[in-house]
Design a protein around this motif. Sequence first.
Motif, short mmCIF file in Angstrom:
data_model
loop_
_atom_site.label_atom_id
_atom_site.label_comp_id
_atom_site.label_asym_id
_atom_site.label_seq_id
_atom_site.Cartn_x
_atom_site.Cartn_y
_atom_site.Cartn_z
N VAL A 115 0.76 -1.11 -0.22
CA VAL A 115 0.03 0.34 0.25
C VAL A 115 0.50 1.56 -0.12
O VAL A 115 0.74 2.23 -1.16
CB VAL A 115 -0.74 0.11 0.99
CG1 VAL A 115 -1.70 1.04 1.35
CG2 VAL A 115 -1.93 -1.48 1.61
N TRP A 116 2.36 1.07 0.61
CA TRP A 116 3.07 2.06 0.87
C TRP A 116 3.75 2.38 -0.70
O TRP A 116 3.46 3.63 -0.79
CB TRP A 116 3.82 1.79 1.41
CG TRP A 116 3.71 2.30 3.56
CD1 TRP A 116 2.13 2.90 3.77
CD2 TRP A 116 4.07 1.83 4.75
NE1 TRP A 116 2.48 2.62 5.06
CE2 TRP A 116 3.39 1.59 5.72
CE3 TRP A 116 5.36 1.63 4.76
CZ2 TRP A 116 3.91 1.66 6.56
CZ3 TRP A 116 5.69 1.34 6.16
CH2 TRP A 116 5.29 1.46 7.12
N LEU A 117 3.92 1.71 -1.31
CA LEU A 117 4.58 1.50 -2.57
C LEU A 117 3.63 2.28 -3.52
O LEU A 117 3.80 2.98 -4.11
CB LEU A 117 4.54 -0.27 -3.41
CG LEU A 117 5.45 0.36 -4.56
CD1 LEU A 117 7.18 0.38 -3.38
CD2 LEU A 117 5.93 -1.06 -4.87
N GLN A 118 2.56 1.60 -3.67
CA GLN A 118 1.05 2.73 -4.00
C GLN A 118 0.98 3.39 -4.57
O GLN A 118 0.58 5.05 -4.79
CB GLN A 118 0.01 2.02 -4.64
CG GLN A 118 -0.03 0.26 -4.95
CD GLN A 118 -1.35 -0.35 -4.80
OE1 GLN A 118 -2.38 -0.18 -3.82
NE2 GLN A 118 -0.80 -1.49 -5.46
N LYS A 119 1.51 4.58 -2.54
CA LYS A 119 1.21 5.59 -2.79
C LYS A 119 2.29 6.63 -3.18
O LYS A 119 2.08 7.75 -2.01
CB LYS A 119 0.14 5.59 -1.08
CG LYS A 119 -0.91 5.66 -1.12
CD LYS A 119 -1.16 5.59 0.58
CE LYS A 119 -2.89 5.05 0.59
NZ LYS A 119 -3.29 5.36 1.39
N SER A 120 3.62 6.24 -3.64
CA SER A 120 4.43 7.14 -3.61
C SER A 120 4.40 7.92 -4.19
O SER A 120 3.39 8.45 -5.66
CB SER A 120 5.83 5.90 -4.53
OG SER A 120 6.23 5.11 -3.20
N GLY A 121 4.74 9.12 -3.97
CA GLY A 121 5.15 10.38 -4.12
C GLY A 121 5.84 10.61 -5.28
O GLY A 121 5.99 11.93 -6.63
N SER A 122 7.08 10.53 -5.79
CA SER A 122 7.66 10.33 -6.15
C SER A 122 8.97 9.06 -7.34
O SER A 122 8.73 8.40 -6.11
CB SER A 122 9.18 12.07 -5.50
OG SER A 122 9.85 10.95 -5.00
N VAL A 123 9.57 9.58 -7.50
CA VAL A 123 10.33 8.66 -8.02
C VAL A 123 11.39 7.77 -6.76
O VAL A 123 11.53 6.48 -6.88
CB VAL A 123 11.51 8.49 -9.49
CG1 VAL A 123 11.64 7.26 -9.65
CG2 VAL A 123 10.29 9.21 -10.38
N ASP A 124 11.97 8.75 -6.30
CA ASP A 124 13.08 8.18 -5.12
C ASP A 124 12.00 7.64 -4.06
O ASP A 124 13.40 6.45 -3.35
CB ASP A 124 13.55 9.77 -4.47
CG ASP A 124 14.49 10.42 -5.53
OD1 ASP A 124 14.76 9.60 -5.82
OD2 ASP A 124 14.72 11.35 -5.35
N GLU A 125 10.74 8.31 -3.11
CA GLU A 125 10.28 7.18 -2.65
C GLU A 125 9.53 6.35 -2.83
O GLU A 125 9.66 5.37 -2.53
CB GLU A 125 8.61 8.21 -2.20
CG GLU A 125 9.13 9.36 -1.62
CD GLU A 125 7.79 9.83 -1.12
OE1 GLU A 125 5.87 9.42 -1.01
OE2 GLU A 125 7.85 10.90 -0.58
N TYR A 126 9.79 6.36 -4.18
CA TYR A 126 8.53 4.89 -5.13
C TYR A 126 9.91 3.78 -5.72
O TYR A 126 10.38 2.62 -4.63
CB TYR A 126 8.31 5.09 -6.27
CG TYR A 126 7.95 3.40 -7.03
CD1 TYR A 126 7.37 3.03 -6.95
CD2 TYR A 126 9.11 2.99 -7.90
CE1 TYR A 126 6.19 1.64 -7.69
CE2 TYR A 126 8.69 1.70 -8.20
CZ TYR A 126 7.00 1.50 -8.15
OH TYR A 126 6.52 0.02 -9.16
N THR A 127 11.79 4.10 -5.28
CA THR A 127 12.76 3.59 -4.93
C THR A 127 12.54 2.63 -3.57
O THR A 127 12.70 1.65 -3.81
CB THR A 127 13.48 4.09 -6.07
OG1 THR A 127 13.85 5.37 -5.10
CG2 THR A 127 13.27 4.02 -7.28
N ASP A 128 12.81 3.75 -2.80
CA ASP A 128 12.98 3.50 -1.40
C ASP A 128 12.34 2.56 -0.88
O ASP A 128 12.69 1.05 0.32
CB ASP A 128 13.30 4.17 -1.36
CG ASP A 128 13.85 5.70 -0.71
OD1 ASP A 128 15.16 5.36 -1.33
OD2 ASP A 128 14.36 7.10 -0.76
N ARG A 129 10.90 2.62 -1.22
CA ARG A 129 9.82 1.59 -0.43
C ARG A 129 9.55 0.32 -1.66
O ARG A 129 9.56 -0.92 -1.25
CB ARG A 129 8.79 2.46 -0.69
CG ARG A 129 7.46 3.01 -0.36
CD ARG A 129 7.25 4.16 -0.38
NE ARG A 129 6.79 4.84 0.60
CZ ARG A 129 6.01 6.28 0.39
NH1 ARG A 129 4.95 6.21 -0.47
NH2 ARG A 129 5.80 7.12 1.62
#
Length: 88
Positions: free
Chosen positions: A56-70
Amino acid sequence: MSLGVGTLAYGITAGALAATAIVYLLIAIQRRRSERLFFAFGAFSFMMAVTTIVTVWLQKSGSVDEYTDRLKLFGVVSLLALLTMVGL
């Protein structure tokens, strides 16, 4: 599927997995003899609940950096879930 319905489905799944984990871990703790299967399944259910929450956190990522970290966190948690089930 919209994010709202998906989040609800993930929440129900995570709750069911967490409840299963609690039940099986309590059974494993309560029994006097060593029941590795109950402990293994309880730990696996707990790790899968955490994996569902990270999804769920992965789907709610706001930027590419957040997405890669998650996504890295998702990989680590999924690997731990796999090792929990296979290792025990």
